[in-house]
Scaffold this motif. Structure first.
Motif, short mmCIF file in Angstrom:
data_model
loop_
_atom_site.label_atom_id
_atom_site.label_comp_id
_atom_site.label_asym_id
_atom_site.label_seq_id
_atom_site.Cartn_x
_atom_site.Cartn_y
_atom_site.Cartn_z
N MET A 1 30.36 -9.41 77.00
CA MET A 1 29.22 -10.06 77.68
C MET A 1 29.61 -11.46 78.11
N ILE A 2 29.26 -11.84 79.35
CA ILE A 2 29.68 -13.13 79.88
C ILE A 2 29.02 -14.28 79.13
N LEU A 3 27.73 -14.16 78.82
CA LEU A 3 27.00 -15.23 78.14
C LEU A 3 27.21 -15.13 76.63
N ARG A 4 28.47 -15.13 76.21
CA ARG A 4 28.77 -14.93 74.79
C ARG A 4 28.79 -16.23 74.01
N THR A 5 28.79 -17.36 74.68
CA THR A 5 28.82 -18.65 73.99
C THR A 5 27.59 -19.46 74.32
N LEU A 6 27.34 -20.47 73.51
CA LEU A 6 26.21 -21.38 73.73
C LEU A 6 26.37 -22.12 75.05
N LEU A 7 27.60 -22.46 75.40
CA LEU A 7 27.85 -23.18 76.65
C LEU A 7 27.49 -22.32 77.86
N ASP A 8 27.84 -21.05 77.81
CA ASP A 8 27.49 -20.15 78.92
C ASP A 8 25.98 -20.05 79.09
N ARG A 9 25.29 -19.92 77.99
CA ARG A 9 23.82 -19.82 78.06
C ARG A 9 23.21 -21.13 78.56
N TYR A 10 23.82 -22.24 78.18
CA TYR A 10 23.34 -23.55 78.62
C TYR A 10 23.45 -23.69 80.14
N ILE A 11 24.62 -23.33 80.67
CA ILE A 11 24.82 -23.43 82.12
C ILE A 11 23.90 -22.46 82.85
N PHE A 12 23.76 -21.26 82.32
CA PHE A 12 22.87 -20.27 82.96
C PHE A 12 21.43 -20.77 82.97
N THR A 13 20.99 -21.39 81.88
CA THR A 13 19.63 -21.94 81.81
C THR A 13 19.45 -23.06 82.82
N GLU A 14 20.50 -23.86 83.03
CA GLU A 14 20.43 -24.95 84.01
C GLU A 14 20.17 -24.42 85.42
N LEU A 15 20.59 -23.19 85.69
CA LEU A 15 20.41 -22.61 87.02
C LEU A 15 18.98 -22.13 87.24
N LEU A 16 18.28 -21.75 86.18
CA LEU A 16 16.99 -21.08 86.33
C LEU A 16 15.90 -22.01 86.87
N SER A 17 15.85 -23.24 86.36
CA SER A 17 14.78 -24.15 86.77
C SER A 17 14.83 -24.48 88.27
N PRO A 18 15.96 -24.98 88.81
CA PRO A 18 15.99 -25.24 90.26
C PRO A 18 15.85 -23.98 91.10
N PHE A 19 16.34 -22.86 90.55
CA PHE A 19 16.19 -21.60 91.29
C PHE A 19 14.73 -21.22 91.44
N SER A 20 13.96 -21.32 90.37
CA SER A 20 12.54 -20.96 90.43
C SER A 20 11.77 -21.90 91.34
N LEU A 21 12.04 -23.20 91.21
CA LEU A 21 11.31 -24.18 92.04
C LEU A 21 11.63 -24.01 93.52
N SER A 22 12.91 -23.87 93.84
CA SER A 22 13.28 -23.73 95.25
C SER A 22 12.81 -22.40 95.82
N LEU A 23 12.84 -21.34 95.01
CA LEU A 23 12.37 -20.03 95.48
C LEU A 23 10.88 -20.08 95.80
N GLY A 24 10.10 -20.71 94.92
CA GLY A 24 8.66 -20.84 95.18
C GLY A 24 8.39 -21.67 96.41
#
Length: 363
Positions: A1-24
Motif C-alpha cells: 500500500m502506498i500510504l504505508r507511512t505517517l508521512l505519506d498519509r500527511y502529504i495525502f491529507t494536505e491534498l484533500l483540503s485545497p482539492f475540496s475547496l477548489s472543486l466546490g
C-alpha cells in the motif's frame, strides 16, 4: 500500500483540503449560469424545489468532468507550495527522501482523480443526459400547468400566452384562451371549452389537448381572417422550448467513419467528433498529468500561497485549453490526425512535467 507511512498519509491529507475547496468553487463557477436559470424557474415560474435539485444533480457529472482535473492540479500546487514555504520539504529531503518518493501520495491521489473523471465521462454523462431529458419534460409540464392558473396571463414558453378565466371553486374552468405566436407569419388565437395536459415522452413533447373550440388566424397572403372549429385539437410543445432541452444525440464511431469515408476525410464536423471520441480517454488522463505537474510547480511557486496556487493552476489550465484549441484547428485543417489532436496536449504537458521533476530532483 502506498500510504504505508505517517508521512505519506500527511502529504495525502494536505491534498484533500485545497482539492475540496477548489472543486466546490470551480463547480459553482461552472454552474453559475444554470443556477441563475434555476432560481428564475423557482421564483418566477413556480417550479418545485425538488425538480430544481434534480436538474442540478443531472448537470453535476458534466461539470465534474471538467473541474476534477483542474482541482487536482490546484491541490498539488497548493500542498507542495505550502510544504516548501514552511521548509517541511527541505527537512524531508534532508532525511534522504527523494522528490519521486515524496510524490507517491500524489500519484495515488492522481489515480483517484483519474478514475473518478473516467467513470463520470464514460458512464456519468450519458446517464445524466438521459435523465435530464425526463426531468426537462417534467419541468415543461410543470411550467405549462402553472401557466393554467386561473385569472392571470402567463407565458410558459416564448411567444405563447395562456389565460384561463376564473370560475367557481371546485368546478372545471369555464374555458381557455391561447395566443400562439411561435410562427411569426401565422399568429393564432385559440379558444376552447376544456383542456388537458398530456406528456409524450417518446417524442419529447408535452401536448395541451383542447376540446370544443375555435382557431382564429390570418394567413400572410390574404387580408381576411380565418376561423376553424374543432372538437379536439392538440397543441404540441417540443422539449427544445424548455429551459433544459435534451442534448444532441452523439453519433456512433461507425457513423463518423462512414461520414469521413464519404467526404474523403475532409468533413470538419466528423473530424471533431472523431477527436471527441479520442478525448474520452485523453481528458481523464490529463488529470494524472496535472496532479503530478503540480508537485514541481508548487515548489517553484512556494511563496504564492493558496490564492496564488489557484491562480497558477488556472493559468496552466488556460495554456492547456489554448493548446487544445490549436490542435482542434490543426485537425480541421487536415494537418493533424484526430488521435494526435486529442493526445498531443497531454504529451506536451507530460514532457514538461518530466523536465521539471528532473530539475527539482537535482536541486
Amino acid at each position: 500500500m502506498i500510504l504505508r507511512t505517517l508521512l505519506d498519509r500527511y502529504i495525502f491529507t494536505e491534498l484533500l483540503s485545497p482539492f475540496s475547496l477548489s472543486l466546490g468553487a470551480l463547480c459553482f463557477v461552472m454552474l453559475t449560469r444554470e443556477l441563475l436559470r434555476l432560481v428564475e424557474l423557482l421564483v418566477s415560474k413556480g417550479v418545485g424545489f425538488w425538480a430544481v435539485l434534480k436538474v442540478i444533480a443531472m448537470l453535476l457529472p458534466s461539470g465534474l468532468v471538467l473541474t476534477l482535473p483542474i482541482a487536482g492540479l490546484i491541490a498539488s500546487i497548493t500542498a507542495f507550495g505550502r510544504l516548501s514555504f514552511d521548509k517541511e520539504l527541505v527537512a524531508m529531503r534532508a532525511a534522504g527522501l527523494s522528490l519521486v518518493r515524496l510524490s507517491q501520495p500524489v500519484l495515488l491521489f492522481s489515480v483517484f482523480v483519474f478514475t473518478l473523471t473516467l467513470v463520470l465521462s464514460q458512464w456519468g454523462q450519458p446517464w445524466s443526459s438521459l435523465n435530464l431529458k425526463k426531468v426537462a419534460l417534467n419541468l415543461l409540464k410543470d411550467q405549462l400547468a402553472l401557466a393554467l392558473e386561473r385569472g392571470t396571463f402567463n407565458e410558459p414558453i416564448p411567444n405563447m400566452m395562456i389565460y384561463v378565466p376564473e370560475g367557481e371553486q371546485g368546478r372545471p374552468a369555464p374555458g381557455i384562451f391561447i395566443s400562439d405566436e411561435r410562427l411569426p407569419n401565422e399568429p393564432r388565437v385559440i379558444v376552447a371549452e376544456r383542456y388537458h395536459i398530456v406528456m409524450d415522452a417518446e417524442h419529447d413533447q408535452v401536448a395541451l389537448q383542447l376540446e370544443n373550440g375555435m382557431i382564429h388566424s390570418r394567413p400572410p397572403q390574404t387580408e381576411q381572417s380565418q376561423q376553424i372549429g374543432f372538437v379536439s385539437y392538440d397543441i404540441k410543445i417540443n422539449l427544445n422550448l424548455s429551459s433544459y432541452s435534451a442534448t444532441e444525440e452523439r453519433p456512433s464511431y461507425d457513423q463518423i467513419m462512414a461520414r469521413l469515408t464519404e467526404t474523403g476525410g475532409k468533413d470538419a464536423g466528423a473530424l471533431r467528433r472523431m477527436m471527441e471520441y479520442y478525448k474520452d480517454l485523453a481528458f481523464p488522463t490529463a488529470s494524472l498529468v496535472f496532479c503530478l505537474l503540480g508537485v514541481p510547480v508548487g515548489i517553484v511557486s512556494k511563496r504564492s500561497g493558496r490564492v496564488g496556487g489557484f491562480a497558477v493552476g488556472v493559468g496552466i489550465i488556460i495554456a492547456f485549453y489554448i493548446l487544445n484549441v490549436g490542435c482542434d484547428f490543426l485537425v480541421t485543417a487536415l494537418i493533424l490526425h484526430p488521435f494526435w489532436g486529442a493526445w498531443l496536449p497531454n504529451v506536451i504537458f507530460m514532457a514538461i512535467t518530466t523536465v521539471l521533476f528532473y530539475r527539482m530532483s537535482r536541486q
